[in-house]
Design an enzyme around this catalytic site. Structure first.
Site, PDB file in Angstrom:
ATOM      1  N   HIS A 164      -7.000   9.998   4.752  1.00  0.00           N
ATOM      2  CA  HIS A 164      -6.544   8.943   5.658  1.00  0.00           C
ATOM      3  C   HIS A 164      -6.711   9.409   7.098  1.00  0.00           C
ATOM      4  O   HIS A 164      -6.638  10.599   7.377  1.00  0.00           O
ATOM      5  CB  HIS A 164      -5.064   8.629   5.401  1.00  0.00           C
ATOM      6  N   ASP A 223       0.856  -1.191   0.000  1.00  0.00           N
ATOM      7  CA  ASP A 223       0.000   0.000   0.000  1.00  0.00           C
ATOM      8  C   ASP A 223       0.894   1.245   0.000  1.00  0.00           C
ATOM      9  O   ASP A 223       1.848   1.322   0.789  1.00  0.00           O
ATOM     10  CB  ASP A 223      -0.871  -0.050   1.264  1.00  0.00           C
ATOM     11  N   ALA A 267      -7.802   1.181   6.928  1.00  0.00           N
ATOM     12  CA  ALA A 267      -6.671   1.020   7.840  1.00  0.00           C
ATOM     13  C   ALA A 267      -7.027   1.499   9.247  1.00  0.00           C
ATOM     14  O   ALA A 267      -7.069   0.706  10.199  1.00  0.00           O
ATOM     15  CB  ALA A 267      -5.454   1.781   7.311  1.00  0.00           C
TER      16      ALA A 267
HETATM   17  P1  13P Z   1      -8.004   4.892   6.318  1.00  0.00           P
HETATM   18  O1  13P Z   1      -6.944   4.805   7.337  1.00  0.00           O
HETATM   19  O2  13P Z   1      -8.713   6.182   6.307  1.00  0.00           O
HETATM   20  O3  13P Z   1      -8.953   3.733   6.393  1.00  0.00           O
HETATM   21  O4  13P Z   1      -7.291   4.798   4.900  1.00  0.00           O
HETATM   22  C1  13P Z   1      -6.723   3.583   4.516  1.00  0.00           C
HETATM   23  C2  13P Z   1      -6.049   3.665   3.207  1.00  0.00           C
HETATM   24  O5  13P Z   1      -6.495   4.317   2.295  1.00  0.00           O
HETATM   25  C3  13P Z   1      -4.818   2.908   3.044  1.00  0.00           C
HETATM   26  O6  13P Z   1      -4.239   3.137   1.818  1.00  0.00           O
END
Ligand code: 13P
Length: 279
Positions: free
Chosen positions: A175, A82, A227
């Site tokens: 994020h 990622d 995440a």
């Molecule tokens: P979040 O932490 O907002 O869920 O985002 C996760 C993400 O996009 C990881 O690439």
């Protein structure tokens, strides 16, 4: 089930108008929880790690763990880098056995992003590569970013010139934890969908209201990243485990509470994304 690439998973999601859950894992318990949730829901699933997570425990650790557990899993499991922050990290992950890569050159000038992404696609020798244009806001791996929305015309040019397999859109998600309710530019998402035919990816989904997630999938999102949501679930589970067993000193006693909390949350999210029963 084999440890699989994300190619067929995302093609299936695109055809079936649902989305694959891409869940960030930080440790063994979260990996186990994500796989157990996917099995309980009979859903194909992606596990992903950020560069920050890989600094904590390297790609060999996650590749070894996920590939071995995937072999015994009842559903297809993929392992994805990622927000790959460099060519070298993407190459290292490919070498260690990751089945899918993201290279994130979204903070570079456009032509440099194109050049870096093309290089990674060439190196990946058929492994699916995701890339992003525009910027998802908020904090990822401790870095703060201002959201910058994806331009549909530029997206079409970028996808055509790089040969990527999936494309991450920036439409107002961020994020981390949202301060207010996020306002997504859904018209922009539809405009990108009209110009770009490969699977589209939504980042920063923790905290996005469920009806907006469903609408994004209706408008062409095939992979949805979570995440923060799982980090919160894991930590809450561990805290509860410690509170309920204050004299416990065996990490298994409280880490398993975190694992249970993540499994429950991932099952809910898989149902939201519509990938239940698609394995
Ligand atoms: P979040 O932490 O907002 O869920 O985002 C996760 C993400 O996009 C990881 O690439």
């Amino acid at each position: 089930m084999p440890f699989v690439s994300t190619k067929d998973m995302l093609a299936g999601a695109q055809q079936g108008a649902y989305a694959i859950g891409a869940f960030n894992a930080e440790n063994m318990e979260m990996v186990q929880a994500i796989i157990a949730a996917a099995e309980a829901e009979r859903a194909p699933v992606m596990i992903q790690t950020t560069p920050g997570t890989l600094k904590y425990a390297g790609p060999a650790c996650f590749a070894g763990l996920v590939s071995r557990l995937a072999r015994d899993a009842a559903v297809p499991v993929a392992l994805h880098l990622d927000h790959g922050s460099s060519y070298e990290l993407a190459e290292q992950c490919a070498r260690e056995g990751y089945t899918s890569l993201m290279i994130d050159g979204s903070k570079l000038p456009y032509e440099e992003n194109v050049a870096l992404t093309r290089r990674v696609v060439g190196m990946a020798c058929g492994l699916p590569v995701e890339a992003e244009l525009g910027t998802v806001g908020g904090k990822e791996d401790g870095m703060e970013a201002k959201p910058q929305y994806t331009d549909p015309e530029e997206a079409a040019d970028f996808v055509g010139r790089t040969g990527i397999s999936s494309f991450a859109v920036a439409i107002g998600t961020a994020h981390g934890v949202y301060k207010g309710e996020p306002k997504l530019d859904l018209e922009r998402l539809s405009a990108v969908r009209e110009k770009v035919s490969i699977p589209l990816v939504l980042h920063g989904t923790s905290g996005v209201p469920e009806d907006q997630v469903r609408e994004c999938i209706r408008r062409g999102i095939c992979k949805v990243n979570y995440a923060t949501d799982l980090r919160i679930a894991f930590t809450a589970g561990v805290k509860k485990g410690i509170e309920e067993q204050p004299s416990a000193f065996d990490p298994k006693k409280y880490l398993s509470c975190g694992r249970q909390a993540v499994q429950e949350r991932v099952q809910e999210l898989i149902r939201l994304l519509g990938s239940s029963g698609k394995a």
